[in-house]
Design a protein around this motif. Sequence first.
Motif, PDB file in Angstrom:
ATOM      1  N   ARG A 143     -17.209  -7.311   0.065  1.00 48.83           N
ATOM      2  CA  ARG A 143     -17.998  -6.733  -1.016  1.00 48.83           C
ATOM      3  C   ARG A 143     -19.069  -5.818  -0.429  1.00 48.83           C
ATOM      4  O   ARG A 143     -19.698  -6.168   0.558  1.00 48.83           O
ATOM      5  N   ASN A 144     -19.220  -4.633  -1.014  1.00 48.75           N
ATOM      6  CA  ASN A 144     -20.337  -3.783  -0.616  1.00 48.75           C
ATOM      7  C   ASN A 144     -21.245  -3.587  -1.830  1.00 48.75           C
ATOM      8  O   ASN A 144     -21.074  -4.293  -2.830  1.00 48.75           O
ATOM      9  N   GLU A 145     -22.170  -2.639  -1.776  1.00 49.14           N
ATOM     10  CA  GLU A 145     -23.147  -2.512  -2.864  1.00 49.14           C
ATOM     11  C   GLU A 145     -22.539  -2.015  -4.173  1.00 49.14           C
ATOM     12  O   GLU A 145     -23.121  -2.201  -5.237  1.00 49.14           O
ATOM     13  N   SER A 146     -21.361  -1.383  -4.117  1.00 49.79           N
ATOM     14  CA  SER A 146     -20.799  -0.825  -5.345  1.00 49.79           C
ATOM     15  C   SER A 146     -19.445  -1.399  -5.753  1.00 49.79           C
ATOM     16  O   SER A 146     -18.987  -1.173  -6.866  1.00 49.79           O
ATOM     17  N   SER A 147     -18.776  -2.121  -4.840  1.00 50.28           N
ATOM     18  CA  SER A 147     -17.425  -2.576  -5.172  1.00 50.28           C
ATOM     19  C   SER A 147     -16.961  -3.797  -4.383  1.00 50.28           C
ATOM     20  O   SER A 147     -17.569  -4.179  -3.382  1.00 50.28           O
ATOM     21  N   LEU A 148     -15.868  -4.359  -4.883  1.00 50.42           N
ATOM     22  CA  LEU A 148     -15.173  -5.445  -4.202  1.00 50.42           C
ATOM     23  C   LEU A 148     -13.892  -4.843  -3.643  1.00 50.42           C
ATOM     24  O   LEU A 148     -13.180  -4.133  -4.363  1.00 50.42           O
ATOM     25  N   ILE A 149     -13.611  -5.080  -2.368  1.00 51.14           N
ATOM     26  CA  ILE A 149     -12.427  -4.502  -1.733  1.00 51.14           C
ATOM     27  C   ILE A 149     -11.493  -5.630  -1.312  1.00 51.14           C
ATOM     28  O   ILE A 149     -11.878  -6.527  -0.568  1.00 51.14           O
ATOM     29  N   ILE A 150     -10.248  -5.563  -1.824  1.00 51.91           N
ATOM     30  CA  ILE A 150      -9.217  -6.535  -1.459  1.00 51.91           C
ATOM     31  C   ILE A 150      -8.197  -5.806  -0.599  1.00 51.91           C
ATOM     32  O   ILE A 150      -7.569  -4.839  -1.039  1.00 51.91           O
ATOM     33  N   ASN A 151      -8.062  -6.248   0.636  1.00 54.73           N
ATOM     34  CA  ASN A 151      -7.119  -5.658   1.574  1.00 54.73           C
ATOM     35  C   ASN A 151      -5.951  -6.624   1.712  1.00 54.73           C
ATOM     36  O   ASN A 151      -6.118  -7.743   2.201  1.00 54.73           O
ATOM     37  N   TYR A 152      -4.760  -6.214   1.266  1.00 47.16           N
ATOM     38  CA  TYR A 152      -3.579  -7.075   1.297  1.00 47.16           C
ATOM     39  C   TYR A 152      -2.590  -6.526   2.319  1.00 47.16           C
ATOM     40  O   TYR A 152      -2.223  -5.356   2.268  1.00 47.16           O
ATOM     41  N   TYR A 153      -2.161  -7.381   3.243  1.00 46.37           N
ATOM     42  CA  TYR A 153      -1.239  -6.938   4.297  1.00 46.37           C
ATOM     43  C   TYR A 153      -0.139  -7.976   4.527  1.00 46.37           C
ATOM     44  O   TYR A 153      -0.410  -9.177   4.526  1.00 46.37           O
ATOM     45  N   ASP A 154       1.109  -7.505   4.691  1.00 44.66           N
ATOM     46  CA  ASP A 154       2.169  -8.388   5.182  1.00 44.66           C
ATOM     47  C   ASP A 154       2.858  -7.718   6.362  1.00 44.66           C
ATOM     48  O   ASP A 154       2.844  -6.496   6.487  1.00 44.66           O
ATOM     49  N   ASN A 155       3.404  -8.537   7.271  1.00 44.61           N
ATOM     50  CA  ASN A 155       4.040  -7.995   8.482  1.00 44.61           C
ATOM     51  C   ASN A 155       5.546  -7.866   8.316  1.00 44.61           C
ATOM     52  O   ASN A 155       6.298  -7.947   9.275  1.00 44.61           O
ATOM     53  N   GLY A 156       5.993  -7.646   7.081  1.00 43.78           N
ATOM     54  CA  GLY A 156       7.426  -7.524   6.795  1.00 43.78           C
ATOM     55  C   GLY A 156       8.011  -6.210   7.278  1.00 43.78           C
ATOM     56  O   GLY A 156       7.442  -5.521   8.120  1.00 43.78           O
ATOM     57  N   ILE A 157       9.142  -5.854   6.680  1.00 47.86           N
ATOM     58  CA  ILE A 157       9.901  -4.679   7.137  1.00 47.86           C
ATOM     59  C   ILE A 157       9.283  -3.360   6.661  1.00 47.86           C
ATOM     60  O   ILE A 157       9.706  -2.290   7.066  1.00 47.86           O
ATOM     61  N   GLY A 158       8.273  -3.446   5.793  1.00 45.59           N
ATOM     62  CA  GLY A 158       7.630  -2.228   5.305  1.00 45.59           C
ATOM     63  C   GLY A 158       8.387  -1.612   4.140  1.00 45.59           C
ATOM     64  O   GLY A 158       9.349  -2.181   3.627  1.00 45.59           O
ATOM     65  N   VAL A 159       7.943  -0.441   3.731  1.00 43.58           N
ATOM     66  CA  VAL A 159       8.524   0.241   2.577  1.00 43.58           C
ATOM     67  C   VAL A 159       9.405   1.385   3.058  1.00 43.58           C
ATOM     68  O   VAL A 159       9.023   2.153   3.936  1.00 43.58           O
ATOM     69  N   ASP A 160      10.589   1.481   2.474  1.00 45.27           N
ATOM     70  CA  ASP A 160      11.543   2.530   2.830  1.00 45.27           C
ATOM     71  C   ASP A 160      10.918   3.915   2.646  1.00 45.27           C
ATOM     72  O   ASP A 160      10.223   4.163   1.675  1.00 45.27           O
ATOM     73  N   LYS A 161      11.174   4.800   3.626  1.00 46.73           N
ATOM     74  CA  LYS A 161      10.615   6.166   3.602  1.00 46.73           C
ATOM     75  C   LYS A 161      10.871   6.877   2.276  1.00 46.73           C
ATOM     76  O   LYS A 161      10.034   7.602   1.775  1.00 46.73           O
ATOM     77  N   SER A 162      12.050   6.650   1.712  1.00 52.79           N
ATOM     78  CA  SER A 162      12.458   7.378   0.512  1.00 52.79           C
ATOM     79  C   SER A 162      11.621   7.037  -0.718  1.00 52.79           C
ATOM     80  O   SER A 162      11.579   7.812  -1.671  1.00 52.79           O
ATOM     81  N   ILE A 163      10.955   5.882  -0.714  1.00 54.90           N
ATOM     82  CA  ILE A 163      10.176   5.516  -1.908  1.00 54.90           C
ATOM     83  C   ILE A 163       8.669   5.422  -1.667  1.00 54.90           C
ATOM     84  O   ILE A 163       7.923   5.116  -2.582  1.00 54.90           O
ATOM     85  N   LYS A 164       8.232   5.711  -0.430  1.00 52.55           N
ATOM     86  CA  LYS A 164       6.792   5.584  -0.111  1.00 52.55           C
ATOM     87  C   LYS A 164       5.908   6.377  -1.068  1.00 52.55           C
ATOM     88  O   LYS A 164       4.881   5.881  -1.511  1.00 52.55           O
ATOM     89  N   LYS A 165       6.296   7.606  -1.371  1.00 46.90           N
ATOM     90  CA  LYS A 165       5.462   8.466  -2.213  1.00 46.90           C
ATOM     91  C   LYS A 165       5.567   8.086  -3.693  1.00 46.90           C
ATOM     92  O   LYS A 165       4.766   8.528  -4.506  1.00 46.90           O
ATOM     93  N   ARG A 166       6.584   7.289  -4.048  1.00 43.09           N
ATOM     94  CA  ARG A 166       6.809   6.953  -5.460  1.00 43.09           C
ATOM     95  C   ARG A 166       6.627   5.461  -5.734  1.00 43.09           C
ATOM     96  O   ARG A 166       7.091   4.951  -6.746  1.00 43.09           O
ATOM     97  N   ILE A 167       5.945   4.757  -4.854  1.00 40.95           N
ATOM     98  CA  ILE A 167       5.911   3.297  -4.932  1.00 40.95           C
ATOM     99  C   ILE A 167       5.332   2.759  -6.245  1.00 40.95           C
ATOM    100  O   ILE A 167       5.717   1.699  -6.715  1.00 40.95           O
ATOM    101  N   PHE A 168       4.417   3.514  -6.874  1.00 36.12           N
ATOM    102  CA  PHE A 168       3.810   3.044  -8.124  1.00 36.12           C
ATOM    103  C   PHE A 168       4.530   3.566  -9.370  1.00 36.12           C
ATOM    104  O   PHE A 168       4.135   3.259 -10.488  1.00 36.12           O
ATOM    105  N   ASP A 169       5.583   4.359  -9.179  1.00 34.97           N
ATOM    106  CA  ASP A 169       6.344   4.870 -10.323  1.00 34.97           C
ATOM    107  C   ASP A 169       7.200   3.761 -10.929  1.00 34.97           C
ATOM    108  O   ASP A 169       7.648   2.862 -10.203  1.00 34.97           O
ATOM    109  N   PRO A 170       7.448   3.819 -12.248  1.00 32.86           N
ATOM    110  CA  PRO A 170       8.318   2.808 -12.850  1.00 32.86           C
ATOM    111  C   PRO A 170       9.764   2.953 -12.388  1.00 32.86           C
ATOM    112  O   PRO A 170      10.214   4.062 -12.086  1.00 32.86           O
ATOM    113  N   PHE A 171      10.462   1.839 -12.288  1.00 32.44           N
ATOM    114  CA  PHE A 171      11.887   1.744 -11.953  1.00 32.44           C
ATOM    115  C   PHE A 171      12.219   2.113 -10.511  1.00 32.44           C
ATOM    116  O   PHE A 171      13.358   2.404 -10.183  1.00 32.44           O
TER     117      PHE A 171
END
Length: 195
Positions: A114-142
């Motif tokens: 927590r800092n003076e203006s916000s709460l920061i949640i940093n989430y990390y996993d050591n898995g295989i990561g995200v495929d290059k083809s969808i990195k830029k669209r990860i928050f898009d539906p479907f």
Amino acid sequence: KRFIDNGIENLDLIYRNLNRAAELVSSFKKVAVNQDGELNSLVNMHDLISNVMLSMRTDLLEKAPNVVIHCSSQLMFETKVGPLQQVLQQLLSNSVIHGFRDNQNNEIEITVERNESSLIINYYDNGIGVDKSIKKRIFDPFVTTKRGEGGSGLGMHLVYNLVTQALGGSVYFDDQSSKGTRFIITLPLTEANKI
């Protein structure tokens, strides 16, 4: 006899597809639901994360990740608890379904600061990561790597909607990470939190 066998097979197919349709409708409702009805409440962040972990114990069991939580046991934050729980559940679920191949050496690290203006949640996993083809669209539906295997591609879209709309924050996907997957969620402090 053949007619009855075919009928049973067709009924089974219909039943499975109806269940699938019901799950999709449920996902749509979660994405579209207006979360403004929930009021903010003061919550202990360490307890909230621990409770989410407890509720997902069965889901996590299959890939057996070692989950490390870096969060002060005294950190209190005023927020909408329901949406924040959903966000954490979805991130954990994504790690288990998409990130980890087997149940060996899996790690999830959740850091809350927590800092003076916000709460920061940093989430990390050591898995295989995200495929290059969808990195830029990860928050898009479907967008999913599990097409045809039960993935609807609405999970990260739901996370984005909950963080930005219900919680009034921002979520950043670290697409430069060479190993694993990292999300950084920033939630603004309310007036009550600034005291």
